[in-house]
Design a protein around this motif. Sequence first.
Motif, PDB file in Angstrom:
ATOM      1  N   VAL A  67       7.663   8.658  46.023  1.00 56.51           N
ATOM      2  CA  VAL A  67       8.430   8.872  44.633  1.00 56.51           C
ATOM      3  C   VAL A  67       8.270   8.698  43.484  1.00 56.51           C
ATOM      4  O   VAL A  67       7.410   8.058  43.616  1.00 56.51           O
ATOM      5  N   LEU A  68       7.908   9.224  42.297  1.00 54.57           N
ATOM      6  CA  LEU A  68       7.482   9.486  40.614  1.00 54.57           C
ATOM      7  C   LEU A  68       8.464   8.673  40.447  1.00 54.57           C
ATOM      8  O   LEU A  68       9.439   8.408  40.070  1.00 54.57           O
ATOM      9  N   GLY A  69       8.035   7.106  39.278  1.00 51.36           N
ATOM     10  CA  GLY A  69       9.026   7.051  38.776  1.00 51.36           C
ATOM     11  C   GLY A  69       9.332   7.776  37.428  1.00 51.36           C
ATOM     12  O   GLY A  69       8.692   8.951  37.211  1.00 51.36           O
ATOM     13  N   LEU A  70      10.087   7.272  36.649  1.00 51.70           N
ATOM     14  CA  LEU A  70      10.750   7.487  35.433  1.00 51.70           C
ATOM     15  C   LEU A  70       9.887   7.520  34.350  1.00 51.70           C
ATOM     16  O   LEU A  70       9.143   8.871  33.291  1.00 51.70           O
ATOM     17  N   ASN A  71       9.760   6.589  33.588  1.00 51.07           N
ATOM     18  CA  ASN A  71       8.969   5.611  32.659  1.00 51.07           C
ATOM     19  C   ASN A  71       7.084   6.145  32.448  1.00 51.07           C
ATOM     20  O   ASN A  71       6.878   6.159  33.762  1.00 51.07           O
ATOM     21  N   PRO A  72       6.681   6.230  32.258  1.00 52.66           N
ATOM     22  CA  PRO A  72       5.327   6.055  31.462  1.00 52.66           C
ATOM     23  C   PRO A  72       5.214   4.890  32.349  1.00 52.66           C
ATOM     24  O   PRO A  72       5.624   4.004  32.018  1.00 52.66           O
ATOM     25  N   HIS A  73       3.918   4.503  32.760  1.00 51.21           N
ATOM     26  CA  HIS A  73       3.531   4.176  33.624  1.00 51.21           C
ATOM     27  C   HIS A  73       4.687   2.625  34.716  1.00 51.21           C
ATOM     28  O   HIS A  73       4.295   1.558  34.763  1.00 51.21           O
ATOM     29  N   CYS A  74       5.749   3.872  35.478  1.00 51.00           N
ATOM     30  CA  CYS A  74       6.750   3.357  35.825  1.00 51.00           C
ATOM     31  C   CYS A  74       6.899   2.305  34.594  1.00 51.00           C
ATOM     32  O   CYS A  74       7.958   1.034  35.911  1.00 51.00           O
ATOM     33  N   GLY A  75       6.850   2.491  33.707  1.00 54.53           N
ATOM     34  CA  GLY A  75       8.252   0.859  32.656  1.00 54.53           C
ATOM     35  C   GLY A  75       6.786  -0.470  32.467  1.00 54.53           C
ATOM     36  O   GLY A  75       7.610  -1.118  31.985  1.00 54.53           O
TER      37      GLY A  75
END
Length: 345
Positions: A207-215
Amino acid sequence: MSDNRIIRVGISVGDLNGVGIELILKTFEDKRMYDLCTPVVYASDKVISFYKKQLKFNYPINFIANAEGIEEGKLNVIKVWEEMVELQPGTPTQISGQKAFESLAAATESLNKDEIDVLLTAPISKDNIQSEEFSFPGHTEYLESKIDGESLMILMSNDIKVGLVTGHIPVTEVSKTLNKDLICKKIDIMYQSLLQDFGVSKPKIAVLGLNPHCGDHGVIGKEDDELIRPILEEYQEGGKLVYGPYAADGFFGNRSYLKFDAVISMYHDQGLVGFKAISFGEGVNFTAGLSKVRVSPDHGTAFDVAGKGVANTSSFQEALYKGISIIKKRKEYQNLTANTLKTKK
């Protein structure tokens, strides 16, 4: 699907001025295709004959009024409309969009009646197809409104499958749309699809995160730590191999997707930019989660090459093969689960 017939693949022609009909005619010029399936095209004899003459195809076509006339070993065309329409290959028009919808609607109706087993949709123009009857951002949303189930758009090739939590919505709406129920629903659809449509006995999903660098631990957004990560921990506690969140750039860049059976992306371009960089021209769009099987090529109408006889059939043919494979896997899965011995209480 009847056990007594070759798999029937129904095909909606897409925008009449795009490459859809050319892809169909080129694909079924090869007689070997009829050993795999019985193609059923939804259009008109006049439109098909126009392209057949323009592209210099000479093989016979079975023009019929309804599904009762379908014959194996032939390219069947059900006449959805009778009138001749003006064709302008390469130029989207109001009429080419209207007839794209009529083709899609007729094919979808046949699918729900079990007259065909798989739906293969040629590309539409999302602009000129819009009307009172079709007010959807794409095929996926229209089909979800007509077929039982809840959909998940999956783009797939031999190396990767990418499913989208949010699909055809503006980027400004993505974070507002994401919630636990939606993310879990899409993961669950992917998990079940891997089981029943692809024969994966123990799915492993990234599952990929939403934000750059996963926040970056909240520096660039909190959704990854506060929403996504706890969801994935619940799946792992339940014994499912669902991992992440992963930063999309590094995940695709270092080919981490090869370690998983599928990937869940939070929004359209996050997943599909990576996917198309890896598999463009060979990819297939599959609508998972519905009671019926629908596939399509991973490209659009290609108006720039329409009518020139140079359209590449690779993705269209791969969609055909994948649709046939999925319907067979789904039937195997249904047979296996239906015959499972029940444990006595």
